[in-house]
Scaffold this active site. Structure first.
Site, mmCIF file in Angstrom:
data_model
loop_
_atom_site.group_PDB
_atom_site.id
_atom_site.type_symbol
_atom_site.label_atom_id
_atom_site.label_comp_id
_atom_site.label_asym_id
_atom_site.label_seq_id
_atom_site.Cartn_x
_atom_site.Cartn_y
_atom_site.Cartn_z
ATOM 1 N N HIS A 78 55.410 37.152 47.350
ATOM 2 C CA HIS A 78 55.309 38.338 46.480
ATOM 3 C C HIS A 78 56.236 38.178 45.269
ATOM 4 C CE1 HIS A 78 54.142 40.291 50.472
ATOM 5 N NE2 HIS A 78 53.122 40.613 49.693
ATOM 6 N N LEU A 99 52.815 31.626 52.985
ATOM 7 C CA LEU A 99 53.617 32.814 53.279
ATOM 8 C C LEU A 99 52.693 34.024 53.415
ATOM 9 C CD1 LEU A 99 55.948 30.965 52.484
ATOM 10 C CD2 LEU A 99 56.893 32.818 51.136
HETATM 11 P P1 AMP Z 1 49.683 41.739 50.269
HETATM 12 O O1 AMP Z 1 50.989 42.444 50.300
HETATM 13 O O2 AMP Z 1 49.475 40.792 51.387
HETATM 14 O O3 AMP Z 1 48.540 42.672 50.024
HETATM 15 O O4 AMP Z 1 49.739 40.802 48.977
HETATM 16 C C1 AMP Z 1 50.048 41.311 47.716
HETATM 17 C C2 AMP Z 1 49.830 40.241 46.688
HETATM 18 O O5 AMP Z 1 50.662 39.127 46.978
HETATM 19 C C3 AMP Z 1 48.396 39.725 46.653
HETATM 20 O O6 AMP Z 1 48.025 39.484 45.305
HETATM 21 C C4 AMP Z 1 48.495 38.434 47.428
HETATM 22 O O7 AMP Z 1 47.513 37.492 47.089
HETATM 23 C C5 AMP Z 1 49.874 37.955 47.008
HETATM 24 N N1 AMP Z 1 50.418 37.005 47.991
HETATM 25 C C6 AMP Z 1 50.556 37.198 49.324
HETATM 26 N N2 AMP Z 1 51.026 36.075 49.904
HETATM 27 C C7 AMP Z 1 51.179 35.157 48.922
HETATM 28 C C8 AMP Z 1 51.616 33.805 48.872
HETATM 29 N N3 AMP Z 1 51.978 33.146 49.976
HETATM 30 N N4 AMP Z 1 51.629 33.166 47.682
HETATM 31 C C9 AMP Z 1 51.240 33.810 46.553
HETATM 32 N N5 AMP Z 1 50.822 35.095 46.524
HETATM 33 C C10 AMP Z 1 50.779 35.752 47.687
#
Ligand code: AMP
Length: 279
Positions: free
Chosen positions: A37, A185
């Site tokens: 994030h 991650l």
């Molecule tokens: P989430 O909290 O899982 O809904 O993710 C929020 C944002 O963070 C989304 O745009 C995800 O694609 C991005 N995100 C989650 N994990 C990763 C990661 N390992 N690398 C890059 N972006 C990520």
């Protein structure tokens, strides 16, 4: 960093910034933040003068009530992590009634990109995502917003909805951040037992091997079959494993540059996703 929980307070802050000629960068998340994030926050360096991170575990994108209940949460730790970056002006963390007041009945549906992969696996999921992301982009007045390639289908869908609805925001894609051993991650990784964490590394490894096999001249169908077997042997329940084009997400049997390999697989009740491009 201000923590804002109400739409009205956020609107006042955004109006104030607009009046002062500031530009706004938004990072929508579901919290339980990790370094993946934070790369999204960093990706907005130089792209906006103000940054908002949103944290909202969006009930309408969970097609499984238990998955929603078990989704990891921890606003205090998240706030500490964001504060430490020194880059975030506002943490916007609305509650459910703030986002979906009584009578809320609209859904945004991005047809064509939502029926396959995670869309087939989790009916209604992407309508929930598209609806909440549209609301968050509008509420935060985003000029630019960052999304991770970790959720590649989501990224494609959001680009499409921004174009289709003429939302005045530019989307910044951010490559997947991985642990040293290659595991992408994810907030869900926190729920893995130590044994499952050891098994989990086979997910990115299987993708890499599968892509290498495709380059060595085996048919895509054979490579996918071998990969599926290998994941099963490592204890995964495979939901899908598919090669698709990187823009329109059409199924393909040609491992040409631009195509991507997509996987969703569970260890116990923890569902993990990953994707990698053909290079
Ligand atoms: P989430 O909290 O899982 O809904 O993710 C929020 C944002 O963070 C989304 O745009 C995800 O694609 C991005 N995100 C989650 N994990 C990763 C990661 N390992 N690398 C890059 N972006 C990520």
């Amino acid at each position: 960093m201000r923590i804002i929980r109400s739409r009205t307070e956020l609107a006042e802050q955004v109006a104030q910034w607009r009046k002062a000629g500031e530009t706004i960068g938004t990072v929508p998340t579901m919290g339980s933040l990790h370094n993946g994030h934070l790369t999204l926050v960093n990706a907005l360096d130089g792209k906006a003068t103000r940054r908002i991170v949103t944290i909202f575990v969006n009930p309408i994108q969970f097609n499984n009530a238990a998955d929603f209940q078990l989704y990891p949460r921890g606003l205090e730790a998240d706030a500490t992590l964001l504060e430490a970056t020194g880059k975030v002006d506002v943490l916007y963390a609305p509650d459910e009634t703030e986002m979906y007041p009584q009578g809320f009945s609209t859904r945004i549906m991005v047809s064509g990109l939502d029926g396959m992969l995670c869309g087939a696996d989790r009916p209604g999921h992407f309508d929930g995502v598209a609806t909440v992301v549209t609301k968050l982009l509008l509420q935060t007045g985003a000029d630019v917003a960052a999304f991770g390639e970790k959720d590649y289908q989501q990224l494609c869908l959001i680009r499409r909805l921004v174009r289709d609805l003429d939302l005045p925001v530019s989307i910044t894609p951010v490559p997947t951040m991985r642990e040293a051993d290659g595991l992408a991650l994810s907030s869900r990784n926190r729920r893995l037992t130590p044994q499952q964490r050891e098994q989990a590394v086979h997910l990115p490894e299987a993708l890499k091997t599968c892509l290498a096999n495709m380059q060595s001249g085996k048919t895509v169908a054979d490579c996918l079959k071998i990969c599926r077997e290998s994941l099963k042997n490592h204890g995964f329940n495979v939901h899908y494993l598919e090669l698709r084009t990187g823009d329109t997400l059409q199924e393909t049997h040609t491992p040409a540059p631009g195509a991507r390999l997509f996987v969703a697989a569970s260890l116990g009740d923890i569902r993990l996703i990953d994707n990698m491009p053909v290079v």
